[in-house]
Design a protein around this motif. Structure first.
Motif, short mmCIF file in Angstrom:
data_model
loop_
_atom_site.label_atom_id
_atom_site.label_comp_id
_atom_site.label_asym_id
_atom_site.label_seq_id
_atom_site.Cartn_x
_atom_site.Cartn_y
_atom_site.Cartn_z
N TRP A 119 14.64 2.29 -4.88
CA TRP A 119 16.01 1.94 -4.54
C TRP A 119 16.92 2.87 -5.34
CZ3 TRP A 119 17.37 -1.27 -0.69
CH2 TRP A 119 16.40 -2.16 -0.21
N ILE A 120 17.65 3.72 -4.64
CA ILE A 120 18.50 4.73 -5.27
C ILE A 120 19.96 4.31 -5.10
CG2 ILE A 120 19.17 7.17 -5.26
CD1 ILE A 120 16.25 6.85 -6.02
N PRO A 121 20.75 4.33 -6.19
CA PRO A 121 22.17 4.02 -6.05
C PRO A 121 22.87 5.02 -5.12
CG PRO A 121 21.51 4.02 -8.36
CD PRO A 121 20.37 4.58 -7.57
N LEU A 125 23.43 9.89 -4.78
CA LEU A 125 22.73 10.63 -3.72
C LEU A 125 22.98 12.13 -3.80
CD1 LEU A 125 23.01 8.31 -0.60
CD2 LEU A 125 21.06 8.65 -2.12
N ASN A 126 24.16 12.54 -4.23
CA ASN A 126 24.46 13.98 -4.32
C ASN A 126 23.67 14.68 -5.41
OD1 ASN A 126 26.23 13.93 -2.18
ND2 ASN A 126 28.00 13.54 -3.47
N LYS A 136 23.15 12.50 2.52
CA LYS A 136 23.80 12.36 1.21
C LYS A 136 25.20 11.78 1.33
CE LYS A 136 21.34 15.86 -1.41
NZ LYS A 136 21.47 17.02 -2.31
N SER A 137 25.93 12.21 2.32
CA SER A 137 27.28 11.68 2.52
C SER A 137 27.30 10.56 3.56
CB SER A 137 28.25 12.79 2.93
OG SER A 137 27.82 13.39 4.13
N SER A 138 26.49 10.67 4.59
CA SER A 138 26.54 9.71 5.70
C SER A 138 26.05 8.32 5.32
CB SER A 138 25.74 10.24 6.89
OG SER A 138 26.34 11.41 7.39
N LEU A 139 25.14 8.21 4.35
CA LEU A 139 24.67 6.90 3.94
C LEU A 139 25.74 6.11 3.19
CD1 LEU A 139 21.03 7.74 2.81
CD2 LEU A 139 21.70 6.21 4.69
N LYS A 140 26.72 6.81 2.65
CA LYS A 140 27.79 6.14 1.90
C LYS A 140 28.82 5.49 2.82
CE LYS A 140 27.23 9.26 -1.95
NZ LYS A 140 27.81 10.39 -2.70
N GLU A 141 28.90 5.98 4.06
CA GLU A 141 29.81 5.40 5.04
C GLU A 141 29.13 5.47 6.41
OE1 GLU A 141 34.33 6.07 6.67
OE2 GLU A 141 33.82 6.74 4.66
#
Length: 152
Positions: A119-121, A125-126, A136-141
Motif C-alpha cells: 500500500w503506497i501513499p 507516487l511521484n 502517477k498523477s491520474s491515481l490522485k484524481e
C-alpha cells in the motif's frame, strides 16, 4: 488460456488491472526482481470479459473478493520489457472491498514470493517508478468518465 500472443520477439497482451484506494493509499505490486511498480492484475483469459478477469485475478493473486465500481481507463501501451517489444491493451477498473486493511509493510500474495504487494501513499507516487507513468498523477484524481490513453 490467457489472451497473449507471441510472434518472434513481440508480444500482444490483453491485461486488466485493479485500482484499490483506501485511506489515501493505493495497492501496487512488482515482480521481486524488478525495480518498477504497477497496479495488480493480470491477463484476461480467452472468452472472458475484462470485468470478470480483474475479479478473478484479485481472487487468485490476493485472495480478495472485490466489486467492480467502474472502468477508469482503456490503454494501448507500447513498451519494451526484458528485451521483448509489447503491444498491450489494458482495462483499468476502480475496485472496492470494505474489508481491506492498509498496512505499511510489503507482503506476498497467494501465488508465493514472485510478486510483492504494498500500500503506497498517493502523495509519494511521484517518487517511485510506476508504469504506466500516467498513473502517477491520474491515481490522485480518478476520472469521472472512462478515458482512452495511448502510450508510445
Amino acid at each position: 488460456m490467457d489472451a497473449v500472443f507471441n510472434v518472434n520477439n513481440e508480444v500482444f497482451n490483453y491485461r486488466v488491472a485493479g485500482v484499490l484506494i483506501k485511506n489515501n493509499h493505493v495497492l501496487l505490486h512488482k515482480q521481486v526482481t524488478d525495480q518498477h511498480w504497477s497496479l495488480p492484475g493480470g491477463r484476461v483469459q480467452v472468452l472472458e470479459d475484462s470485468a470478470t478477469g480483474v475479479k478473478r485475478e484479485m481472487q487468485e493473486e490476493l485472495g480478495y473478493t472485490v466489486e467492480v465500481e467502474k472502468l477508469l481507463w482503456v490503454t494501448e501501451n507500447f513498451f519494451t520489457y526484458q528485451e521483448r517489444t509489447y503491444h498491450e491493451i489494458g482495462f483499468y477498473y476502480q475496485l472496492s472491498n470494505d474489508n481491506l486493511n492498509v498496512t505499511a509493510s510489503p507482503f506476498y500474495g497467494e501465488e508465493g514470493e514472485q510478486l510483492i504487494y504494498q500500500w503506497i501513499p498517493l502523495k509519494v507516487l511521484n517518487t517511485i517508478t510506476l508504469y504506466p507513468e500516467f498513473l502517477k498523477s491520474s491515481l490522485k484524481e480518478l476520472p469521472t468518465n472512462t478515458q482512452h490513453i495511448i502510450i508510445k
